[in-house]
Design a protein around this motif. Structure first.
Motif, mmCIF file in Angstrom:
data_model
loop_
_atom_site.group_PDB
_atom_site.id
_atom_site.type_symbol
_atom_site.label_atom_id
_atom_site.label_comp_id
_atom_site.label_asym_id
_atom_site.label_seq_id
_atom_site.Cartn_x
_atom_site.Cartn_y
_atom_site.Cartn_z
ATOM 1 N N UNK A 133 45.171 103.681 43.223
ATOM 2 C CA UNK A 133 46.406 103.286 43.892
ATOM 3 C C UNK A 133 46.109 102.352 45.069
ATOM 4 N N UNK A 134 45.070 102.684 45.824
ATOM 5 C CA UNK A 134 44.700 101.842 46.963
ATOM 6 C C UNK A 134 44.227 100.468 46.496
ATOM 7 N N UNK A 135 43.274 100.448 45.556
ATOM 8 C CA UNK A 135 42.651 99.178 45.179
ATOM 9 C C UNK A 135 43.549 98.298 44.306
ATOM 10 N N UNK A 136 44.226 98.924 43.336
ATOM 11 C CA UNK A 136 45.028 98.137 42.390
ATOM 12 C C UNK A 136 46.436 97.864 42.912
ATOM 13 N N UNK A 137 47.087 98.897 43.443
ATOM 14 C CA UNK A 137 48.494 98.742 43.831
ATOM 15 C C UNK A 137 48.663 98.234 45.262
ATOM 16 N N UNK A 138 48.067 98.939 46.215
ATOM 17 C CA UNK A 138 48.274 98.561 47.614
ATOM 18 C C UNK A 138 47.567 97.255 47.972
ATOM 19 N N UNK A 139 46.362 97.047 47.437
ATOM 20 C CA UNK A 139 45.589 95.851 47.788
ATOM 21 C C UNK A 139 45.646 94.762 46.718
ATOM 22 N N UNK A 140 46.179 95.088 45.545
ATOM 23 C CA UNK A 140 46.391 94.084 44.507
ATOM 24 C C UNK A 140 45.131 93.489 43.924
ATOM 25 N N UNK A 141 44.035 94.249 43.916
ATOM 26 C CA UNK A 141 42.791 93.724 43.341
ATOM 27 C C UNK A 141 42.914 93.632 41.812
ATOM 28 N N UNK A 142 42.413 92.555 41.191
ATOM 29 C CA UNK A 142 42.515 92.395 39.732
ATOM 30 C C UNK A 142 41.405 93.156 39.006
ATOM 31 N N UNK A 143 41.358 94.465 39.218
ATOM 32 C CA UNK A 143 40.259 95.275 38.682
ATOM 33 C C UNK A 143 40.816 96.367 37.775
ATOM 34 N N UNK A 144 39.900 97.119 37.152
ATOM 35 C CA UNK A 144 40.306 98.211 36.281
ATOM 36 C C UNK A 144 40.148 99.561 36.950
ATOM 37 N N UNK A 145 40.302 100.611 36.128
ATOM 38 C CA UNK A 145 40.261 101.983 36.636
ATOM 39 C C UNK A 145 38.942 102.695 36.354
#
Length: 327
Positions: A133-145
């Protein structure tokens, strides 16, 4: 003081299908393994009223909102830690930007430390999802899980990424003999290149969203390789697993022009001619670590030393993110 650690990881098949731009349309699948190289977080109470954050930089600030490090700032907000007497320090066995999932390990270790401080019980799956949630949603990083989940859970694990965002996982059903043979014959060599994965992953992300047929065909094929790699591992057929690694790498190189370079290609070909049965570059590409399954370990180690590549020996980690000290 609280000290937590999260393992780094290597991908064993299917990597790249854990990005939302792909799995939300088609579902993703991969196999990953946590290794005994770690990111550590220490949480300590400061004497004076200030927030200190130590990583590659040193920050001394008066409030959470003033913290420059985006993951630290968002993790403190998410866990509701507002204590103005807090010092957070990060250390790692291997530096970031080397393809072993250090950002996901950093985030899960940090969240574990903060939840421990707040006396919150949190499951590995919850920890992984908060990190995502922090990396993908809040910070919008184009990464996976992948990185957050394997860091939190540990082991040699198969992950299914559903279209609705759910992540299912199970430990791979590998015999003890296969486990030890895999550990003994997988060799990691540092290419000397550190890089940010963001540019390569952004290209994959953008092209997936645009329904680029070449990218989607590549990822569909990669997902199928993930299933085949799991079958080879669970069947104890490590020669087939090594062959699939090579197929995966050849397809992965076609995904982006930044995936490899002349030096990496030369080292890979030299390894394959000197004791390796299969291999690939770990992580998004562009640098980091080459991993090989060796038929002749001694010959391969000698060949890579001849080329000036440093080996990092490892074992698998089956504990995931954990508290290692608290007082």
């Amino acid at each position: 003081m609280i000290i937590t650690r999260s393992p780094l990881r290597v991908s064993l098949g299917g990597g790249g299908t854990d990005l939302p731009s792909y799995y939300r349309e088609y579902g993703g699948f991969l196999v990953a393994a946590a290794i005994d190289k770690y990111v550590y977080i220490t949480k300590h109470r400061t004497f004076q009223q200030e927030i200190i954050v130590k990583y590659s930089k040193l920050e001394r600030v008066a409030s959470v909102d003033a913290i420059e490090h985006p993951i630290v700032r968002e993790a403190l907000k998410l866990t509701g830690v507002t204590d103005p007497h807090i010092e957070l320090t990060s250390m790692a066995d291997i530096p970031g930007g080397t393809g072993l999932g250090s950002s996901g390990s950093f985030t899960t270790a940090l969240l574990k430390a903060l939840h421990t401080y707040r006396k919150n019980l949190i499951s590995p799956a919850e920890l992984a999802e908060q990190a995502c949630d922090i990396e993908l949603n809040k910070l919008g990083e184009p990464i996976g899980k992948q990185d957050q989940y394997i860091a939190a859970i540990g082991g040699i694990t198969a992950f299914t990424f559903h279209k609705d965002g759910r992540v299912e996982y199970r430990p791979c059903n590998i015999s003890e003999e296969t486990h030890f043979n895999l550990e003994d014959n997988l060799l990691l060599f540092f290419t000397g290149y550190s890089r940010s994965a963001s540019a390569i992953l952004k290209d994959q992300n953008d092209r997936s969203k645009q329904n680029d047929s070449a990218m989607l065909d590549n990822l569909h094929f990669t997902k199928e390789l993930g299933y085949q790699s799991l079958a080879a591992l669970e069947g104890g057929n490590l020669e087939e697993f090594a062959r699939l690694m090579d197929v995966h790498w050849q397809r992965k190189k076609a995904r982006s022009s930044g995936m490899s370079n002349a030096h990496i290609n030369e080292w890979y070909d030299f390894a394959m001619a000197n004791g390796a049965l299969g291999g690939k570059l770990i992580g998004a590409g562009g640098g980091g670590f080459l991993m090989f399954y060796a038929q002749d370990k001694q010959k391969l180690r000698h060949a890579m030393r001849q080329k000036g590549l440093q080996e990092v020996r490892f074992r698998f980690d089956f504990e995931g993110t954990k508290v290692v000290a608290q007082n």
